[in-house]
Design a protein around this motif. Structure first.
Motif, short mmCIF file in Angstrom:
data_model
loop_
_atom_site.label_atom_id
_atom_site.label_comp_id
_atom_site.label_asym_id
_atom_site.label_seq_id
_atom_site.Cartn_x
_atom_site.Cartn_y
_atom_site.Cartn_z
N SER A 147 0.95 -1.31 0.16
CA SER A 147 0.02 0.02 -0.20
C SER A 147 1.03 1.36 -0.19
O SER A 147 1.81 1.29 0.67
N GLU A 205 -8.76 0.09 -11.01
CA GLU A 205 -7.59 -0.93 -11.15
C GLU A 205 -6.83 -1.08 -12.20
O GLU A 205 -7.31 -0.68 -13.45
N SER A 229 -7.72 2.49 -3.17
CA SER A 229 -8.34 2.53 -1.90
C SER A 229 -9.00 3.84 -1.71
O SER A 229 -8.39 4.90 -1.43
N ARG A 230 -10.33 3.97 -1.98
CA ARG A 230 -11.16 5.34 -2.01
C ARG A 230 -11.48 5.71 -0.75
O ARG A 230 -11.80 4.72 0.12
N HIS A 231 -11.36 6.99 -0.39
CA HIS A 231 -11.94 7.57 0.64
C HIS A 231 -12.66 8.77 0.45
O HIS A 231 -12.02 9.81 -0.18
N PRO A 235 -9.11 8.69 -4.16
CA PRO A 235 -8.36 7.78 -3.89
C PRO A 235 -7.31 8.53 -2.91
O PRO A 235 -6.56 9.39 -3.39
N ARG A 237 -4.91 6.29 -1.41
CA ARG A 237 -3.63 5.49 -1.52
C ARG A 237 -3.97 4.31 -2.62
O ARG A 237 -5.18 4.14 -2.78
N GLU A 239 -3.44 0.26 -3.26
CA GLU A 239 -3.22 -1.00 -2.81
C GLU A 239 -3.21 -2.25 -3.75
O GLU A 239 -3.42 -1.81 -5.02
#
Length: 465
Positions: A147, A205, A229-231, A235, A237, A239
């Motif tokens: 990550s 991806e 890795s979505r927030h 994203p 970060r 992974e």
């Protein structure tokens, strides 16, 4: 047949239970005290234990705990005349599976209890074996989980990095750009582009293969699978996983290249035998006829056609050698280590053992791929000629002018010194200004590969960034 150890200081009870166990299809083992019980438990390895809590004047709880610690999966059934709950509690805390009160009210219930405990032990053992296999499988897979942030700072790395890449987790986390610089320059731009598309939301991806330099200097082919890795809406970060596919790509390509080289070598031999030799004979005959009959135009035409076909052969012959390759500064030790690493499974399946001995060998000026293919040719020859249980001793040597490796094959058939694999190796070495020598001395055959050393002050492709 399951073995059950009966530990009791009452000889009548011990004998009666042992007799009943034998009639029930078990093998009964007996012990009257803690010392002999522990000895039998260690040596005979029973599948279950029937244990009295009091052996003479001694408390059997220490023996119970020792047995539990030695083999926790073995059911220990306490059979005791003490019917107070306190004793049962102490027994269960010490590792007992069941607590049965004397006298045994029903042998049928005892039989069901023993069978149930043995079945439970068997299932636990199968579960442990399955878990161990899965742990071994996961541990040995050449996979790295990772990550990292947009600035390419690794926030997570599995310890497998050291096994696959040669670099520890700390080395890559403390110097995040090191990983990027170790990616082959032709693949680096695509690698960064894939990451950029993840962070800007173009792709969720992405997957790609790229070349990477191991810490010991040899090339790897890695496959990476990026996942965003979505927030919230962006994203934060990336992974994913890294998979070492060197064995399947680079090795397959080398095998294919060597097979093509052998096919061309075979074709050249057949053409020389079936075409060029008769062509030379016809050309000689045409010259003789032309001298005898100088006015005969057909003789001159025949000689010209023979010359034309011979010229075509001369243009074809260079194509039988390996194509030109970029020369660079390489470590012969790294080349050997890399090749035996990716060939280890092949050699193990063939039952061939190997040993690498390294002396101080300077770096050489050569082609990485052609050097790998030359070494592969010798190993293929060893696989074809050595019987199961054969041995390859690899000595890495240097003398200041040249450096290379001696591959000493034990019990190799000396009649195979002209083997096609060795001829391919000779051509690959000559293409790098190197040489191959074969020294046969029963019961060993030594294949010696030598390449010119890189001397101080020599400008190579690696001199400038």
């Amino acid at each position: 047949m399951k073995r059950i150890l009966v530990v009791d200081d009452d000889p009548l009870f011990r004998t009666a239970i042992s007799h009943w166990l034998t009639e029930s299809g078990y093998t009964a083992l007996e012990a009257a005290d803690a010392a002999s019980a522990l000895q039998c438990f260690t040596d005979q390895r029973p599948h279950a234990v029937l244990l009295d809590l009091i052996l003479g004047e001694d408390d059997a709880l220490p023996l119970l705990r020792t047995m539990r610690d030695l083999r926790p999966h073995v059911p220990i059934l306490v059979v005791s005349a003490k019917d107070h709950a306190q004793y049962a509690t102490q027994a269960f805390k010490s590792g007992a599976w069941e607590y049965i009160i004397k006298p045994v009210a029903s042998l049928e219930i005892l039989a069901q209890t023993i069978h149930s405990c043995l079945e439970q032990s068997r299932l636990q053992e199968r579960m442990r074996a399955t878990q161990a296999r899965l742990h071994t499988l996961v541990h040995n897979l050449p996979i790295i989980l990772f990550s990292f942030t947009k600035s390419l700072d690794f926030t997570f790395l599995t310890p497998k990095t050291e096994h696959v890449l040669g670099y520890s987790v700390a080395e890559l986390q403390n110097y995040p750009l090191k990983f990027l610089h170790l990616i082959h320059k032709e693949d680096r731009k695509t690698f960064l582009s894939n990451i950029a598309h993840i962070f800007d939301g173009t792709h969720f991806e992405s997957k790609m293969d790229f070349r990477f330099t191991h810490k010991q200097g040899y090339p790897l082919v890695l496959q990476v699978h990026f996942i965003a890795s979505r927030h919230a809406s962006e994203p934060q970060r990336v992974e994913g996983i890294l998979l070492d596919i060197t064995h399947h790509t680079y090795l397959d390509r080398m095998f294919l290249s060597n097979e093509r080289q052998m096919a061309l070598h075979t074709l050249a031999q057949e053409l020389a035998h079936e075409v060029r030799n008769p062509l030379v004979a016809l050309g000689g005959l045409a010259r003789i006829l032309e001298e005898r009959y100088p006015a005969d135009a057909e003789c001159a035409l025949l000689r010209q056609e023979c010359h034309r076909l011979d010229t075509i052969w001369e243009r074809l012959e260079p194509l039988l050698d390996p194509p030109p390759a970029a020369m660079e500064t390489i470590s012969i030790a790294s080349a050997v280590t890399f090749l035996f690493r990716i060939l280890s499974h092949h050699l193990e399946r063939m039952g061939i053992r190997w040993e690498i001995r390294e002396e101080a060998a300077p770096v050489v000026q050569a082609s990485v791929e052609l050097t790998h293919r030359a070494l592969l040719s010798v190993i293929q020859y060893a696989q074809d000629t050595l019987a199961s249980g054969g041995h390859i001793l690899v000595r890495i040597l240097g003398d200041g002018q040249s450096a290379g490796v001696d591959l000493v094959l034990s019990d190799a058939p000396l009649a195979h010194v002209g083997h096609q694999h060795l001829e391919v190796c000779r051509r690959l070495m000559a293409r790098q200004n190197g040489r191959m020598e074969v020294h046969a001395s029963a019961p060993t055959l030594t294949v010696r590969l030598r390449l010119p050393c890189v001397h101080p002050g020599l400008v190579s492709a690696d001199t400038f960034p």
